[in-house]
Design an enzyme around this catalytic site. Structure first.
Site, short mmCIF file in Angstrom:
data_model
loop_
_atom_site.label_atom_id
_atom_site.label_comp_id
_atom_site.label_asym_id
_atom_site.label_seq_id
_atom_site.Cartn_x
_atom_site.Cartn_y
_atom_site.Cartn_z
N CYS A 63 -7.95 -5.54 -7.26
CA CYS A 63 -7.28 -6.72 -7.80
C CYS A 63 -8.10 -7.98 -7.57
CB CYS A 63 -5.91 -6.86 -7.15
SG CYS A 63 -5.94 -6.68 -5.38
N GLU A 81 2.17 -8.94 -5.71
CA GLU A 81 0.71 -9.10 -5.76
C GLU A 81 0.26 -8.44 -7.06
OE1 GLU A 81 -2.57 -8.60 -6.21
OE2 GLU A 81 -2.95 -7.30 -4.48
N GLY A 109 0.76 -4.39 -8.03
CA GLY A 109 0.45 -3.65 -9.25
C GLY A 109 0.26 -4.60 -10.42
N GLU A 169 -7.02 -9.09 -17.21
CA GLU A 169 -7.55 -8.21 -16.16
C GLU A 169 -7.92 -6.86 -16.79
OE1 GLU A 169 -4.91 -6.70 -12.99
OE2 GLU A 169 -6.48 -7.32 -11.59
P1 NAP Z 1 1.61 -0.29 -12.41
O1 NAP Z 1 2.33 0.39 -13.49
O2 NAP Z 1 1.99 -1.68 -12.10
O3 NAP Z 1 1.73 0.63 -11.11
C1 NAP Z 1 1.83 0.14 -9.79
C2 NAP Z 1 2.94 0.87 -9.06
O4 NAP Z 1 4.20 0.58 -9.69
C3 NAP Z 1 2.81 2.38 -9.09
O5 NAP Z 1 3.30 2.94 -7.89
C4 NAP Z 1 3.71 2.76 -10.25
O6 NAP Z 1 4.15 4.09 -10.19
C5 NAP Z 1 4.85 1.80 -10.06
N1 NAP Z 1 5.66 1.55 -11.23
C6 NAP Z 1 5.34 1.69 -12.54
N2 NAP Z 1 6.39 1.36 -13.32
C7 NAP Z 1 7.40 1.00 -12.50
C8 NAP Z 1 8.73 0.54 -12.71
N3 NAP Z 1 9.24 0.38 -13.92
N4 NAP Z 1 9.48 0.25 -11.62
C9 NAP Z 1 9.00 0.39 -10.38
N5 NAP Z 1 7.74 0.83 -10.12
C10 NAP Z 1 6.95 1.12 -11.17
O7 NAP Z 1 0.07 -0.27 -12.69
P2 NAP Z 1 -0.77 0.90 -13.41
O8 NAP Z 1 -0.07 1.33 -14.65
O9 NAP Z 1 -1.04 1.96 -12.44
O10 NAP Z 1 -2.09 0.09 -13.79
C11 NAP Z 1 -2.11 -0.77 -14.92
C12 NAP Z 1 -2.82 -2.06 -14.62
O11 NAP Z 1 -2.23 -2.74 -13.52
C13 NAP Z 1 -4.26 -1.91 -14.17
O12 NAP Z 1 -5.12 -1.69 -15.21
C14 NAP Z 1 -4.48 -3.22 -13.45
O13 NAP Z 1 -4.80 -4.23 -14.34
C15 NAP Z 1 -3.16 -3.50 -12.81
N6 NAP Z 1 -3.14 -3.10 -11.39
C16 NAP Z 1 -3.23 -4.06 -10.45
C17 NAP Z 1 -3.23 -3.70 -9.12
C18 NAP Z 1 -3.33 -4.71 -8.04
O14 NAP Z 1 -3.86 -4.41 -6.99
N7 NAP Z 1 -2.79 -5.89 -8.20
C19 NAP Z 1 -3.18 -2.37 -8.74
C20 NAP Z 1 -3.05 -1.40 -9.75
C21 NAP Z 1 -3.03 -1.80 -11.05
P3 NAP Z 1 3.39 5.24 -11.03
O15 NAP Z 1 1.96 4.86 -11.15
O16 NAP Z 1 3.62 6.43 -10.19
O17 NAP Z 1 4.06 5.29 -12.37
#
Ligand code: NAP
Ligand code: MG
Length: 496
Positions: free
Chosen positions: A293, A259, A237, A393
């Site tokens: 990503c 990752e 994430g 990103e």
């Molecule tokens: P994110 O917040 O990092 O979400 C990824 C996962 O982590 C989701 O299952 C999310 O759950 C969970 N999560 C969120 N806050 C958490 C916490 N405090 N403790 C544990 N788990 C937690 O990412 P996003 O908000 O969906 O996206 C934001 C940005 O992240 C994107 O714009 C992109 O730049 C980046 N991203 C990168 C990847 C990658 O493949 N590396 C993938 C997604 C996003 P919920 O969504 O259910 O809250």
């Protein structure tokens, strides 16, 4: 459940889990009694609901995984692998339905049956190849060797952009090594993971080995790294969430892999075959609406071919058709309102910092787009390496072109970001390809290729702030094991 789509007939009803999560082989609600709506981001139609769980549900899942662990660990490794092979077979048999379900919750057009089954088979084949080594000893009456053992109950949190492959590879690797797992999918795309978990049960993987707890990141997600009896964690994430996961793991001294995305360069030299480079780069930044990503989001180009590359990229990106998932289009909407604000915000920042929009830059207009979070494929020229759109990103279909004078500057610019996930080089020169593959700081480097395409079992993961640990390859299974050294003799050495 309301699957209001033209593809309804393709999604096997039995694969859509509504209002339940998987704990101990049972489909159960959260103790909170609350649910979260899962919607199609192209038209905001409700697809299904999932439980809104918290730490108490995670605790139940951990207890189930603890009960399942000894038998799963002790099952012989070939039998464990065979169950994962059977899981892969079921995924393949349900390939069209899984593609359709994932396309609806992510909002992307169909990709056809997913390659997930092949990835899972590679992992299944590693189950009985987890080996230790025999060690030299100081005297012949001693033997020494290492065992690679599972951690026990492990945890994972995955994002929404490719929920099927993320689930299959993270779960597959962890359980191939003999661990049992508690995984939280993203609230935006939990249905494909739940469908895959159902197929894992159907394949005969025992109750409690795979547990899926749905809910918000800050509640159910945060409970995973915070849990003292979860012995290892995998996270994919954003860097911000990755940091908070690592902090929580630090409290319990829990090892983990991360990752965290990228800002991957596509380096084009003046001897590149642009006929192959241009379509690959345009497809790479618009696939999944740029929400990948590994997406190549920076074109670092030799000034001598800069103008031609910009013209041809603009033409290629203008050909990318945009629309809802059920039409024959190349690109769907972004996942949610927050992501839409983020991507549009970066487009504004690019303009404000002085970059030039060559194509795109807005929201497509018309009835098809009214209810979805659509954005146009966008190409920026005149980008300098220090601009925010060149450093951060965006996670959208936004490509930045940065001209450079020579190979040394290409390396400096390509490496001049905090990330280091993937990099591609486009050149006909073998010597330059060799130099560049050594110089680029990334976990995967492609030459005249993007994203490790065509390679079986390619380890995937980052350098620098893109994270650490490797998924997908044989190393991914070993990452879920710990090493025990055994020394054995009839009686202790006299001096001890
Ligand atoms: P994110 O917040 O990092 O979400 C990824 C996962 O982590 C989701 O299952 C999310 O759950 C969970 N999560 C969120 N806050 C958490 C916490 N405090 N403790 C544990 N788990 C937690 O990412 P996003 O908000 O969906 O996206 C934001 C940005 O992240 C994107 O714009 C992109 O730049 C980046 N991203 C990168 C990847 C990658 O493949 N590396 C993938 C997604 C996003 P919920 O969504 O259910 O809250
Ligand atoms: Mg989120």
């Amino acid at each position: 459940m309301t699957i209001t789509t033209e593809l309804q007939d393709v999604v096997a009803e039995s694969l859509v889990v509504d209002g339940a999560q998987l704990i101990d082989g049972e489909w159960v609600p959260s103790h909170t009694g609350r649910t979260i709506d899962v919607i199609n981001p192209a038209n905001r139609a409700l697809i299904a609901r999932v439980p809104e769980s918290d730490a108490e549900d995670v605790e139940h899942a951990v207890q189930a995984a603890e009960r399942a662990f000894p038998a799963w660990r002790d099952l012989n490794a070939t039998a464990r692998g065979a169950l994962i092979f059977r899981w892969a077979d079921l995924i393949e048999q349900n390939g069209a339905a899984i593609d359709s379900l994932e396309s609806q919750e992510v909002g992307r057009p169909s990709w056809g049956p997913p390659p997930m089954a092949a990835q899972l088979r590679f992992i299944a084949g590693q189950a009985d190849k987890v080996q230790g080594v025999s060690l030299p000893t100081y005297s012949p009456d001693t033997v020494g060797y290492t065992l690679r053992e599972p951690y026990g109950v492990v945890g994972a949190v995955i994002p929404w952009n490719a929920p099927g492959p993320m689930f299959a590879t993270e779960v597959g690797s962890a359980i191939a090594a003999g661990n049992t797992i508690v995984l939280k999918p993203a609230e935006d795309a939990p249905l494909t993971p739940l469908a895959l978990a159902k197929l894992a049960l159907d394949a005969g993987i025992p109750a409690g080995v795979v547990n899926v707890v749905t809910g918000y990141g800050a509640e159910a997600g945060a409970a995973i790294p915070a849990h003292p009896r979860i012995r290892r964690v995998g996270f994919t994430g954003s860097p911000q969430t990755g940091r908070s996961i690592m902090e929580a793991c630090a409290k319990n001294l829990t090892p983990l892999h991360l990752e965290l995305g990228g800002k991957s360069p596509q380096v084009i030299f003046d001897d590149a075959d642009l006929d192959t480079a241009i379509p690959a780069i345009a497809a790479g930044i618009t696939l999944n609406t740029g929400q990948i990503c590994a997406a190549g989001s920076r074109v670092v180009v030799d000034r001598r071919v800069h103008a031609e590359v910009v013209d041809r990229l603009a033409a290629a990106m203008q050909k990318v058709t945009v629309g809802p998932w059920h039409q024959q289009v190349n690109m769907g909407p972004l996942i949610n309102a927050r992501q839409h604000e983020r991507v549009c915000g970066y487009i504004d920042i690019g303009r404000e910092q002085g970059a030039t929009i060559v194509t795109g830059g807005g929201r497509p207009a018309g009835a098809d787009f009214a209810d979805g979070w659509f954005v146009e494929p966008t190409l920026f020229d005149g980008v300098t390496p220090d601009m925010r759109i060149a450093q951060e990103e965006i996670f959208g279909p936004v490509l930045s072109v940065i001209p450079v004078d020579d190979e040394a500057q290409a390396i400096e610019v390509a490496n001049g970001v905090d990330y280091g996930l993937v990099a591609s080089v486009w050149t006909q020169s073998v010597g330059r390809a060799v130099r560049m593959t050594r110089a680029l700081q990334a976990g995967q480097v492609g030459v005249n290729n993007a994203l490790g395409a065509g390679v079986i079992g390619a380890p995937f993961g980052g350098y620098k702030n893109s994270g650490f640990g490797r998924t997908m390859g044989a190393d991914s299974v070993l990452d879920w094991t710990q090493v025990k050294t055994v020394s054995m003799r009839e009686a202790p050495l006299p001096r001890f």
